[in-house]
Design a protein around this motif. Sequence first.
Motif, mmCIF file in Angstrom:
data_model
loop_
_atom_site.group_PDB
_atom_site.id
_atom_site.type_symbol
_atom_site.label_atom_id
_atom_site.label_comp_id
_atom_site.label_asym_id
_atom_site.label_seq_id
_atom_site.Cartn_x
_atom_site.Cartn_y
_atom_site.Cartn_z
ATOM 1 N N ARG A 1 0.832 -1.213 0.000
ATOM 2 C CA ARG A 1 0.000 0.000 0.000
ATOM 3 C C ARG A 1 0.860 1.253 0.000
ATOM 4 O O ARG A 1 0.576 2.212 -0.743
ATOM 5 C CB ARG A 1 -0.916 -0.010 1.228
ATOM 6 N N LEU A 2 1.909 1.243 0.824
ATOM 7 C CA LEU A 2 2.783 2.426 0.859
ATOM 8 C C LEU A 2 3.482 2.628 -0.481
ATOM 9 O O LEU A 2 3.650 3.771 -0.934
ATOM 10 C CB LEU A 2 3.806 2.271 1.982
ATOM 11 N N SER A 3 3.920 1.512 -1.104
ATOM 12 C CA SER A 3 4.563 1.634 -2.414
ATOM 13 C C SER A 3 3.594 2.193 -3.445
ATOM 14 O O SER A 3 3.954 3.076 -4.246
ATOM 15 C CB SER A 3 5.085 0.268 -2.848
ATOM 16 N N ARG B 1 0.957 4.019 -2.794
ATOM 17 C CA ARG B 1 0.715 5.424 -2.463
ATOM 18 C C ARG B 1 1.876 6.304 -2.903
ATOM 19 O O ARG B 1 1.678 7.418 -3.391
ATOM 20 C CB ARG B 1 0.489 5.570 -0.959
ATOM 21 N N LEU B 2 3.118 5.779 -2.700
ATOM 22 C CA LEU B 2 4.292 6.553 -3.109
ATOM 23 C C LEU B 2 4.300 6.756 -4.618
ATOM 24 O O LEU B 2 4.553 7.873 -5.103
ATOM 25 C CB LEU B 2 5.557 5.835 -2.661
#
Length: 521
Positions: A288-290, A292-293
């Motif tokens: 998810r963070l990837s 989002r990034l």
Amino acid sequence: MADPARNDSLTNVAEFSVSEISVALKRTVEEAFGHVRVRGEVSGYRGPHASGHCYFSLKDERARIEAVIWRGTFSKLKFLPQEGLEVVATGRLTTYPGSSKYQIVIDSIEPAGAGALMALLEERKRKLAAEGLFAEERKRPLPFMPRVIGVVTSPTGAVIRDIIHRITDRFPVHVVVWPVRVQGETTGEEVAAALTGLNALSPEGGIARPDVIIVARGGGSLEDLWGFNDEAVVRAVAASNIPVISAVGHETDWTLIDLAADRRAPTPTGAAEMAVPVKAELEAGLSRLSARLKGAASRDLERRRQGLRAMARALPSPDQLFALPRRRFDEASGRLVRALQAATQRKRLRHDGLRLSLSMLDRRLAEARRQSIQCGERLPIVFQGVLRNRRARLDRDAARISPYTHLERIRRYHARLADAGERADRAIHARLDKSRTASDQAARLARSLSYEGVLERGFALVRDAEDRPLKHAAELKKGQELRLQFSDGSAGAIATGKPAAPARSKPAAAPKEPGKQGSLF
């Protein structure tokens, strides 16, 4: 061969079923005792069961009896039982046929004073708390992702299987098990030795040093968990350099190791969940963070691209930017051509009107020499006047001040005055040298512009009989008397013929056509 008499005697004994014996015993116990008051220490209390009933034991130094409080009675009690508390219970004795046990069904309960074990536990708790072993500020956070987990527990119980299974499901890491007895007189010593041994492991040794330690045991009564109230265990937990998770008993159980540990888990499975994160959740979180990034970077890039396009639309075109400077440049170039032509014309007119003569140069040279002489004559007078003024001022100042207190100041003034005199002399000499240099330069200029310098280069000056210079050949007449002046003297001459026709100038070359190159021949 069996004895017939004996067989006959055995067949005369009445036979009972297990249920009949159990019912008979139940009836006998209930009729013989009825309501009783029993004094004892509460042991194994876990709170209400899922059904609402409570099951525990009452004990003293030599015996124990099972106790039960039905759900309807439990909701009406004014005082609730507590583990290790000595109480007086009122109820009726009965049996439980399912396990051949007798028990007391409690109708009311009241405290009778703390039990011996609870009193000892409270005293030990106060002692260790006074030493700061239970202080919150000394407790350390658990590592987020440990590489090695140490487990201090029995190697054969269900606790270690639950912990390993839970760790494997969440985040498989290396587990080091230190086997100990979790019940009995040696429990405290073995658990303390296990904690000391795990802390003594070297990171470079054959057995990996754990990043977190779990001390675990299943549920039990106060007597069963008493080894984890040992003072040696509490001190070993407090002295551990590795964070410790206590997972002794169930959620309602508590021991002194729970107060000294860095974290307390309600169950051994809960301790495993505290020790390691969920690998799948971490991977999902990273994904998810990837995402989002990447989305944020893409949105930021698109926003910057849109901003750049908006700014580009707001900016004028290169033609608009250079239109005004280009026009100014064209106007300046046009003015420059006209200014050059006007300046050339002005210089030409001034040059044509300039008339240089030897007498004019002599007058300018004489004027410059006279001004230089005047300046040289005035400088000593001016300097003497300034010097007199300074000396007079110095004398006045010297008359007003005490010669003893201001002697040094007067000396400085005299030194400055002498220095000023030297500078004035140098300035006069410099000014005279400068005037002399200017006079010499003017004399050299006069000599270079004089016709005598031209005569020294091999030319001659032609004059008529009236000593007027002849500039053009057309002015000569045949038989006219002439006087030729050379650099070292003059001589007479007579014109013998007519002057030759002036040489015709060559015609100007025709302008070249654009794009064609002129010939070299």
